[in-house]
Each structure stands twice: as structure tokens, then as C-alpha cells.
Design a protein around this motif. Sequence first.
Motif, short mmCIF file in Angstrom:
data_model
loop_
_atom_site.label_atom_id
_atom_site.label_comp_id
_atom_site.label_asym_id
_atom_site.label_seq_id
_atom_site.Cartn_x
_atom_site.Cartn_y
_atom_site.Cartn_z
N HIS A 97 0.81 -1.22 0.00
CA HIS A 97 0.00 0.00 0.00
C HIS A 97 0.84 1.27 0.00
CE1 HIS A 97 -2.86 -3.09 1.40
NE2 HIS A 97 -3.66 -2.42 0.59
N LYS A 106 -3.85 3.93 -0.07
CA LYS A 106 -3.31 3.64 1.26
C LYS A 106 -4.07 2.45 1.87
CE LYS A 106 -1.21 7.93 2.70
NZ LYS A 106 -1.60 9.08 1.87
N ALA A 107 -3.47 1.85 2.89
CA ALA A 107 -4.05 0.65 3.49
C ALA A 107 -5.45 0.88 4.05
CB ALA A 107 -3.13 0.14 4.59
N ASP A 108 -5.70 2.12 4.55
CA ASP A 108 -6.99 2.38 5.20
C ASP A 108 -8.05 2.93 4.24
OD1 ASP A 108 -5.89 4.83 4.75
OD2 ASP A 108 -5.82 5.47 6.86
N GLU A 109 -7.73 3.01 2.96
CA GLU A 109 -8.71 3.52 2.01
C GLU A 109 -9.76 2.44 1.72
OE1 GLU A 109 -7.33 5.88 -1.48
OE2 GLU A 109 -5.57 6.26 -0.22
#
Length: 360
Positions: free
Chosen positions: A195, A261-264
Motif C-alpha cells: 500500500h 493507502k491501506a486504510d482507504e
Amino acid sequence: MERETTHQAWLGTTACILLCLCTGPTGAEWAYAGHGGQSEWPSLFPECGGPSQSPVDVVTTQTRHEPSLITPQLLGYHQHRDTPFTLTNNGHTVEMSLPNWMGVAGLPWQFSAVQLHLHWGNGMNMAVGSEHTTDGQSASAELHVVHYNSELYANTSEAKSQENGLAVLAVLIEAGEEMNQAYDNILNHLDLIRHAGLSVAIPAFDVQALLPADLSRYFRYNGSLTTPPCHQSVLWTIFSERVKVSHSQLIMLETVLFSSKADEIQPTMLQNNYRSTQPLNHRVVLSSFIPGPVKIYTAGEIFAILLGCLCGCVGMAMIVHFIVKTFRAKDVTKDLKKDVTLHTTSDPGATEEATPQSEP
Ligand SMILES: *[C@@H]1O[C@H](CO)[C@@H](O)[C@H](O)[C@H]1NC(C)=O
Ligand SMILES: *[C@@H]1O[C@H](CO)[C@@H](O)[C@H](O)[C@H]1NC(C)=O
């Protein structure tokens, strides 16, 4: 009452503007396609609309051979000391930082290494992925080794927007049958930085092994960064020899990383991160060689050619020797015959002259 509505309208408009500013492509936000995509770059970053942009299509018949272009000398590329490299997924590419004791000589100035990164396609079509093209043909991917002009500038941030500030060595990458060990030094770690925003320290390795063997044949031109803000500060070197990685290595590069990104909530693959070719305008692409059909000989072939030449030369010498010998032999017999005829049928005076000598 009226006042309150105006106030509410103001609030609404302000909120709307703020929302637009936050979600719209601001200074740092750009992409290869869609929102903030390539067609929008010139309006977001004025230099992207400049006259000396990169990448370009290198039309080999329109390049100019420049005999003074010497082979670039890679400094410290082989050395890998103990300091690990940092590999980062920055959302646009995978980038590996390089120590500033690495560099390149043989350019108009001394340049220090900064980072290397790659551009690629989408895991489906091997015919696209590179930024530069030659005679209209793309390669599957492209490696860029970025250097800054350490003779004129203090660091990359100062150099990157200045004239002659950067030098990039570009390598066109193709998919082939064989695995390329050197590229595995990068590819094997991609799953740790899937990510955007992630980094990993990786063991140092011989960076020169990522480059082609023949560094003497290349194209050279003045261009720009291929990503915003597209500063027109880059002296480009595009090696003529291509590097091969295996199909599975290429697919790994093209399918493992995300630009999100990882949290998207919506994950987006990091694919097709190549800019389309830009007009040359009045620029001339120089070549260090006379472009023509490339024939790379292996050591075995060179040995065979040398042996062939040697045998040919020895054979030729023997034939010449034989011919000369034959002619000489013929001449000797002719001379002998001449002598004989001279002696036998020569004018009688000679014999008469000789006889008196023997008589007294
Ligand atoms: C780069 O060099 C300039 C000029 O010497 C300096 O002001 C700046 O802080 C340096 N930047 C970095 C990132 O080292
Ligand atoms: C690049 O531009 C510089 C001027 O800044 C010029 O001297 C040089 O010859 C150009 N190089 C090429 C390869 O066109």
C-alpha cells in the motif's frame, strides 16, 4: 430572517468550497488517469505543458550521431557496503533510495545518485508499460536511475527545478523466458509495501546488475521529470540495449502494489504508471552510435570469428607462398633454359673469345 438566510447561504458556499478544495486535486494530488490525470497536469502544474517534456518517442532515423558521446561511467554501483536500501511505495511507483556516494561520470558534469524507480503496465498487455518508446514501440517497463548535478547544486531539492539539475539513466525492460536475479532484489520485497506510504529496508545489492551490459550505445536529449511538477531539468540517457525479466517477474511488478493507502475503502491497483510520449518540438535526440541492426556477439561467437579469421589468414598466406614459389621455380627453369640456350646458341664470337683464354 433575511439576514439568517444570507448567513446560511454563506456558510453553505464556504463549506462547499472547502469540500471541493479537500477532495479536488490540490498541489500534491495527481494521477495517471481519471481525476487529476495526465490531461489535467498542465493546468495543475504549468511546467507539464512546457516545450521540453519527457518521455519522447525516439525515432532512430531522426537521431543525430554524436561521436563525442562517451560511455557513462557508473561510480560505486557495484559496491553495496552494509547500508540497506529503503524501498518505498509512494502511491505512484516503487522507489529505492540510493546513497550519494554512488554516481555517474562521463556526462557534462559530475552527478550523484538519488533514487531509482520503475514504470510499468497492467499485467495483461506486455506491449505497454515503458515511458520512452523507440520508433513508436513501447517496452514492457522502464527503470529510471535519478542523479542530481553535484557540481552545480547542493542537493536534489535545489537541483531538481534548475537547468541541468538532474541526469536520469533509463533502461527499457522486456519480458522474456529467463528470471533476472538482479530485479528479484527489489521484486521479492514488494509484498511488504503493497500500500501507498509503506517503506521497507532491504539488503543492499549490486545496482549495476539492473542495467544492460552495453552502456556505450545510448540516446541523449534534454527533457523533464515524467511526473508532476514536470521540471524541465533532466539530461536523459536511454540505453539502446534492453534488459529482460521473466514474464512472472513482470506480472509481479504489475499486480502486487496498490496506489491507495491501506486504510482507504476503495483499493486501487498501482498500474499503468507511465506518461504518454510528449512532442519533441525543436529538440534533437543525439545517439552515441550509428543506429542500425544490432548484432550482439557472444564470447563463443567472437572466438569462432577470430579462429575463422586466423585460419583464413594462414590459408591465404600458404596459397600466396605456394604461388610465389611456383612462379619462382618457373622463372628459375626459364632462366636456366635461357642460360642453356645462351651458352649453346650464342654468337660464335663468345666461344671464340673463350677459347683463346683456355689455349695459352
Ligand atoms: C538543500 O540545499 C539548500 C541550499 O544549500 C538548503 O537551503 C536546503 O536546506 C537543502 N535541502 C535539503 C533537503 O537538504
Ligand atoms: C542540453 O541543453 C544544453 C543547454 O542547457 C546544451 O548545451 C546541450 O547541448 C543540450 N544537450 C542535448 C543532448 O541536446
